[in-house]
Design a protein around this motif. Structure first.
Motif, mmCIF file in Angstrom:
data_model
loop_
_atom_site.group_PDB
_atom_site.id
_atom_site.type_symbol
_atom_site.label_atom_id
_atom_site.label_comp_id
_atom_site.label_asym_id
_atom_site.label_seq_id
_atom_site.Cartn_x
_atom_site.Cartn_y
_atom_site.Cartn_z
ATOM 1 N N ASP A 1 0.829 -1.205 0.000
ATOM 2 C CA ASP A 1 0.000 0.000 0.000
ATOM 3 C C ASP A 1 0.862 1.253 0.000
ATOM 4 O O ASP A 1 0.576 2.223 -0.709
ATOM 5 C CB ASP A 1 -0.938 0.011 1.201
ATOM 6 C CG ASP A 1 -2.033 -1.039 1.101
ATOM 7 O OD1 ASP A 1 -2.273 -1.532 -0.021
ATOM 8 O OD2 ASP A 1 -2.644 -1.349 2.156
ATOM 9 N N LEU A 2 1.921 1.250 0.799
ATOM 10 C CA LEU A 2 2.811 2.409 0.845
ATOM 11 C C LEU A 2 3.506 2.622 -0.499
ATOM 12 O O LEU A 2 3.685 3.754 -0.942
ATOM 13 C CB LEU A 2 3.849 2.244 1.958
ATOM 14 C CG LEU A 2 3.316 2.388 3.388
ATOM 15 C CD1 LEU A 2 4.408 2.077 4.398
ATOM 16 C CD2 LEU A 2 2.760 3.781 3.617
ATOM 17 N N ARG A 3 3.890 1.510 -1.186
ATOM 18 C CA ARG A 3 4.513 1.641 -2.504
ATOM 19 C C ARG A 3 3.532 2.223 -3.519
ATOM 20 O O ARG A 3 3.903 3.018 -4.372
ATOM 21 C CB ARG A 3 5.000 0.273 -2.985
ATOM 22 C CG ARG A 3 6.395 -0.030 -2.496
ATOM 23 C CD ARG A 3 6.945 -1.278 -3.162
ATOM 24 N NE ARG A 3 7.270 -2.207 -2.086
ATOM 25 C CZ ARG A 3 6.700 -3.400 -1.879
ATOM 26 N NH1 ARG A 3 5.784 -3.852 -2.692
ATOM 27 N NH2 ARG A 3 7.056 -4.135 -0.870
ATOM 28 N N SER A 4 2.267 1.834 -3.416
ATOM 29 C CA SER A 4 1.279 2.341 -4.370
ATOM 30 C C SER A 4 0.947 3.798 -4.109
ATOM 31 O O SER A 4 0.618 4.549 -5.023
ATOM 32 C CB SER A 4 0.011 1.494 -4.348
ATOM 33 O OG SER A 4 -0.630 1.637 -3.107
ATOM 34 N N ILE A 5 1.031 4.223 -2.864
ATOM 35 C CA ILE A 5 0.725 5.611 -2.519
ATOM 36 C C ILE A 5 1.909 6.520 -2.849
ATOM 37 O O ILE A 5 1.723 7.645 -3.314
ATOM 38 C CB ILE A 5 0.365 5.739 -1.030
ATOM 39 C CG1 ILE A 5 -0.939 5.016 -0.737
ATOM 40 C CG2 ILE A 5 0.278 7.182 -0.600
ATOM 41 C CD1 ILE A 5 -1.275 4.919 0.731
#
Length: 129
Positions: free
Chosen positions: A121-125
C-alpha cells in the motif's frame, strides 16, 4: 360516597414528603451498614486468601530446601543435589518456552502478510520517481 379526611391536601402532601424523607434516610442508613459489613467481610476474606498464598509459597520453598538437603546427604554434594532438584523445573520451563515459541511462530505468517500488505500500500501511494 367516600368520606374526605379532615386534613387538607397540602398537609397530607407535607406529611407524605416528611415520612418519605425519613424512610429514605433509614433505608440509606441500613444500606450503608450492610455495605460496610460486606466490605469488611470481603477484606477479611482477601487477607486470609493472601495469607494462604504466602504460606503455600513459603512451604513449597521449605520443601524444596529440605529435598535438596536430603539428596545432598545421599549424594554428598549440595551443588549436585540442587541441580538434581532443579532439573524438573528446568525441563518444564524448556517445554513451556518451546510451546510458546511455536505458537508465536504459528501466528507470525498473519502478521507478515499484514506487514507485506502495508508495504504494498505504501509503494502504491508513494509517487514514482
Amino acid at each position: 360516597m367516600q368520606d374526605r379526611p379532615s386534613e387538607s391536601t397540602a398537609a397530607l402532601i407535607a406529611m407524605v414528603l416528611r415520612d418519605g424523607g425519613t424512610l429514605l434516610g433509614r433505608t440509606l442508613a441500613l444500606a450503608r451498614i450492610e455495605i460496610d459489613g460486606n466490605v469488611r467481610a470481603l477484606v477479611g476474606l482477601f487477607a486470609i486468601l493472601g495469607t494462604i498464598v504466602v504460606l503455600l509459597i513459603s512451604a513449597f520453598f521449605v520443601f524444596l530446601d529440605a529435598l535438596v538437603k536430603a539428596v545432598a546427604v545421599l549424594i554428598g554434594s549440595e551443588a549436585v543435589a540442587a541441580c538434581l532438584v532443579a532439573s524438573p523445573f528446568v525441563i518444564v520451563t524448556i517445554v513451556l518456552a518451546t510451546i510458546g515459541v511455536r505458537r508465536i511462530v504459528r501466528g507470525t505468517p498473519m502478521a507478515k502478510r499484514g506487514a507485506d500488505r502495508l508495504k504494498a500500500d505504501l509503494r502504491s501511494i508513494r509517487p514514482s520517481r
